[in-house]
Design a protein around this motif. Structure first.
Motif, PDB file in Angstrom:
ATOM      1  N   LEU A 177       2.744 -10.923  19.316  1.00 10.38           N
ATOM      2  CA  LEU A 177       1.621 -10.298  18.367  1.00 10.38           C
ATOM      3  C   LEU A 177       0.653 -10.655  19.235  1.00 10.38           C
ATOM      4  N   ILE A 178       0.350 -11.548  19.693  1.00  9.35           N
ATOM      5  CA  ILE A 178      -1.017 -11.606  19.590  1.00  9.35           C
ATOM      6  C   ILE A 178      -1.122 -10.302  21.529  1.00  9.35           C
ATOM      7  N   ALA A 179      -0.080 -10.213  22.036  1.00  8.08           N
ATOM      8  CA  ALA A 179      -0.059  -9.022  23.060  1.00  8.08           C
ATOM      9  C   ALA A 179      -0.274  -8.003  22.895  1.00  8.08           C
ATOM     10  N   GLU A 180       0.271  -7.452  21.731  1.00  3.57           N
ATOM     11  CA  GLU A 180       0.434  -6.239  20.506  1.00  3.57           C
ATOM     12  C   GLU A 180      -1.239  -6.114  20.251  1.00  3.57           C
ATOM     13  N   ILE A 181      -1.768  -6.848  19.255  1.00  3.88           N
ATOM     14  CA  ILE A 181      -3.248  -6.886  19.136  1.00  3.88           C
ATOM     15  C   ILE A 181      -4.518  -6.483  20.115  1.00  3.88           C
ATOM     16  N   ILE A 182      -4.165  -7.534  21.362  1.00  3.15           N
ATOM     17  CA  ILE A 182      -4.856  -6.876  21.988  1.00  3.15           C
ATOM     18  C   ILE A 182      -4.447  -5.771  22.699  1.00  3.15           C
ATOM     19  N   GLY A 183      -3.573  -5.710  23.340  1.00  7.45           N
ATOM     20  CA  GLY A 183      -3.569  -4.255  23.905  1.00  7.45           C
ATOM     21  C   GLY A 183      -3.560  -2.443  22.783  1.00  7.45           C
ATOM     22  N   GLY A 184      -3.041  -2.832  22.052  1.00 11.20           N
ATOM     23  CA  GLY A 184      -3.230  -1.855  20.731  1.00 11.20           C
ATOM     24  C   GLY A 184      -4.852  -1.244  20.735  1.00 11.20           C
ATOM     25  N   ASP A 195       1.168  -0.927  -0.057  1.00  7.04           N
ATOM     26  CA  ASP A 195      -0.021   0.164   0.274  1.00  7.04           C
ATOM     27  C   ASP A 195       1.019   1.448  -0.175  1.00  7.04           C
ATOM     28  N   ASP A 196       2.290   1.157  -0.039  1.00  8.81           N
ATOM     29  CA  ASP A 196       3.267   2.305   0.273  1.00  8.81           C
ATOM     30  C   ASP A 196       3.562   2.683   0.774  1.00  8.81           C
ATOM     31  N   PHE A 197       2.684   2.176   1.805  1.00  9.86           N
ATOM     32  CA  PHE A 197       2.868   2.776   3.259  1.00  9.86           C
ATOM     33  C   PHE A 197       3.850   2.648   4.453  1.00  9.86           C
ATOM     34  N   LEU A 198       5.324   3.085   5.411  1.00 10.92           N
ATOM     35  CA  LEU A 198       5.961   2.081   6.042  1.00 10.92           C
ATOM     36  C   LEU A 198       5.630   1.972   7.533  1.00 10.92           C
ATOM     37  N   TYR A 199       6.024   0.374   7.461  1.00 10.36           N
ATOM     38  CA  TYR A 199       5.310   0.242   8.845  1.00 10.36           C
ATOM     39  C   TYR A 199       6.841  -0.774  10.137  1.00 10.36           C
ATOM     40  N   ALA A 251      -9.482   1.595  22.184  1.00 13.00           N
ATOM     41  CA  ALA A 251     -10.729   1.381  22.378  1.00 13.00           C
ATOM     42  C   ALA A 251     -11.397   2.433  23.160  1.00 13.00           C
ATOM     43  N   LEU A 252     -10.065   2.800  23.923  1.00 16.58           N
ATOM     44  CA  LEU A 252     -10.603   4.028  25.432  1.00 16.58           C
ATOM     45  C   LEU A 252      -9.731   5.378  24.877  1.00 16.58           C
ATOM     46  N   GLY A 253      -9.492   4.991  23.566  1.00 22.33           N
ATOM     47  CA  GLY A 253      -9.643   6.414  23.508  1.00 22.33           C
ATOM     48  C   GLY A 253      -7.436   7.171  23.320  1.00 22.33           C
ATOM     49  N   PHE A 254      -7.492   6.506  23.019  1.00 23.60           N
ATOM     50  CA  PHE A 254      -5.782   6.648  22.878  1.00 23.60           C
ATOM     51  C   PHE A 254      -5.231   6.371  21.692  1.00 23.60           C
ATOM     52  N   ARG A 255      -4.275   7.574  21.906  1.00 21.78           N
ATOM     53  CA  ARG A 255      -3.453   7.155  19.923  1.00 21.78           C
ATOM     54  C   ARG A 255      -2.911   6.034  19.786  1.00 21.78           C
ATOM     55  N   VAL A 256      -3.061   5.198  18.748  1.00 16.33           N
ATOM     56  CA  VAL A 256      -2.172   4.175  18.662  1.00 16.33           C
ATOM     57  C   VAL A 256      -2.168   4.556  17.229  1.00 16.33           C
ATOM     58  N   PRO A 257      -1.063   3.579  16.798  1.00 15.33           N
ATOM     59  CA  PRO A 257      -0.732   3.742  15.454  1.00 15.33           C
ATOM     60  C   PRO A 257      -1.419   2.537  14.332  1.00 15.33           C
ATOM     61  N   GLU A 258      -2.079   2.171  13.456  1.00 19.56           N
ATOM     62  CA  GLU A 258      -2.753   1.572  12.971  1.00 19.56           C
ATOM     63  C   GLU A 258      -2.073   0.417  13.290  1.00 19.56           C
ATOM     64  N   ILE A 259      -2.598  -0.865  13.275  1.00 19.86           N
ATOM     65  CA  ILE A 259      -1.955  -1.971  13.599  1.00 19.86           C
ATOM     66  C   ILE A 259      -2.512  -3.259  12.124  1.00 19.86           C
ATOM     67  N   VAL A 260      -1.676  -3.619  11.511  1.00 20.72           N
ATOM     68  CA  VAL A 260      -2.462  -4.610  10.564  1.00 20.72           C
ATOM     69  C   VAL A 260      -1.598  -5.477  10.146  1.00 20.72           C
ATOM     70  N   LEU A 286       1.854 -14.553   7.732  1.00 22.41           N
ATOM     71  CA  LEU A 286       1.297 -13.745   8.410  1.00 22.41           C
ATOM     72  C   LEU A 286       2.180 -13.216  10.199  1.00 22.41           C
ATOM     73  N   ASN A 287       1.961 -12.004   9.666  1.00 19.55           N
ATOM     74  CA  ASN A 287       3.338 -11.169  10.881  1.00 19.55           C
ATOM     75  C   ASN A 287       2.212 -10.133  11.144  1.00 19.55           C
ATOM     76  N   LEU A 288       3.199  -9.167  11.853  1.00 17.21           N
ATOM     77  CA  LEU A 288       1.898  -7.871  12.786  1.00 17.21           C
ATOM     78  C   LEU A 288       2.859  -6.550  12.132  1.00 17.21           C
ATOM     79  N   ALA A 289       2.913  -5.429  11.904  1.00 19.19           N
ATOM     80  CA  ALA A 289       2.822  -4.141  11.997  1.00 19.19           C
ATOM     81  C   ALA A 289       2.076  -3.071  12.084  1.00 19.19           C
ATOM     82  N   LEU A 290       2.777  -1.911  12.736  1.00 18.54           N
ATOM     83  CA  LEU A 290       2.350  -1.005  13.355  1.00 18.54           C
ATOM     84  C   LEU A 290       2.584   0.003  12.017  1.00 18.54           C
TER      85      LEU A 290
END
Length: 266
Positions: free
Chosen positions: A53-60, A35-39, A65-74, A101-105
């Protein structure tokens, strides 16, 4: 690119490995996707493996959801051919171990590390972040490693992979859900967290069972199926939800621990 569940975690394909980020033990990397973005790419083949990676998804996603600024997780797909030309053997081994399948922010270009001596955080926000990290049992928000960034003059939360450390063994996890989080004494924002009771009331009302199940539902099936502590991936997924629900229901336990720890600092 595809979407996963109603919370819309996208899936991208990694097209270019840019540079390693050697600050962390898991050696994430800056990478470019189709998508031409850096992660910031976090690898399933790294030391803490898929659990981080699971902790990253759940925590992020709880933070978001609580309103914090978090980089998009993909989710980030790594092709089998990717990295064959990588000259660094350590990186090549990591890439080979992370096919699939990995995880990226989303990479926040130009962001700077949060420094409490430079940037003031008001008591409400400090209390909110302390409460979040008590819930997640996040040991990685210390003065040495704040895992917060300043980007466009706003505070962003990153790197929740060290959260939920109970899941590295799943031993007595129902009991651990009700335990205070003693490591909160080392939290970088604890001295300013004077509104924990107010935040506790607000945040427990926001984190419904439906929301928790939606977030836990984002975990890919293949990341759950290899866990030997459970008879099925469905039972594994349900355990994450039960742990979080129990912890939210008993939040006064970790709030009191944080208040006590803060008093000890004064």
């Amino acid at each position: 690119m595809t979407e996963n569940t109603e919370l819309l975690l996208r899936t991208v394909n990694v097209t270019r490995y840019v540079t390693p980020l050697r600050e962390g033990g898991s050696m994430p990397a800056i990478a470019e996707a189709d998508d031409d973005f850096l992660y910031v790419l976090k690898f399933r083949g790294a030391g803490q493996g898929i659990r981080a990676l699971i902790a990253e998804i759940i925590g992020g996603e709880i933070a978001r959801a609580l309103g914090f600024r978090v980089p998009e997780i993909v989710f980030a797909n790594l092709d089998e051919a990717f990295g064959r030309t990588e000259p660094d053997e350590e990186i090549q081994d990591l890439l080979k171990a992370s096919i699939g399948l990995n995880l990226a922010l989303h990479y926040l270009s130009g962001a700077i590390t949060f420094d409490p001596a430079v940037t003031a955080v008001d008591p409400k926000l400090a209390s909110q972040i302390v409460w979040l990290d008590c819930l997640l049992m996040n040991m990685d928000r210390t003065p040495r490693n704040t895992n917060m960034l300043i980007w466009h003059k706003e505070l962003w939360l990153i790197d929740h992979g060290a959260s939920l450390y109970f899941h590295h063994s799943w031993q007595n996890w129902q009991e651990q859900a009700k335990r205070p989080f003693a490591l909160i004494k080392d939290h970088v924002l604890l001295p300013w967290a004077t509104e924990l009771e107010r935040v506790n009331e607000e945040f427990t009302a926001m984190l419904s069972k439906e929301l928790i199940h939606s977030i836990v539902g984002l975990i890919p099936e293949e990341w759950l199926s290899a866990e030997t502590a459970f008879d099925s991936s469905a039972a594994h997924r349900a355990a994450y939800a039960e742990f979080l629900e129990t912890r939210i229901t008993n939040s006064e336990i970790f709030v009191k621990e944080a208040q006590h720890a803060r008093t000890s600092l004064i």
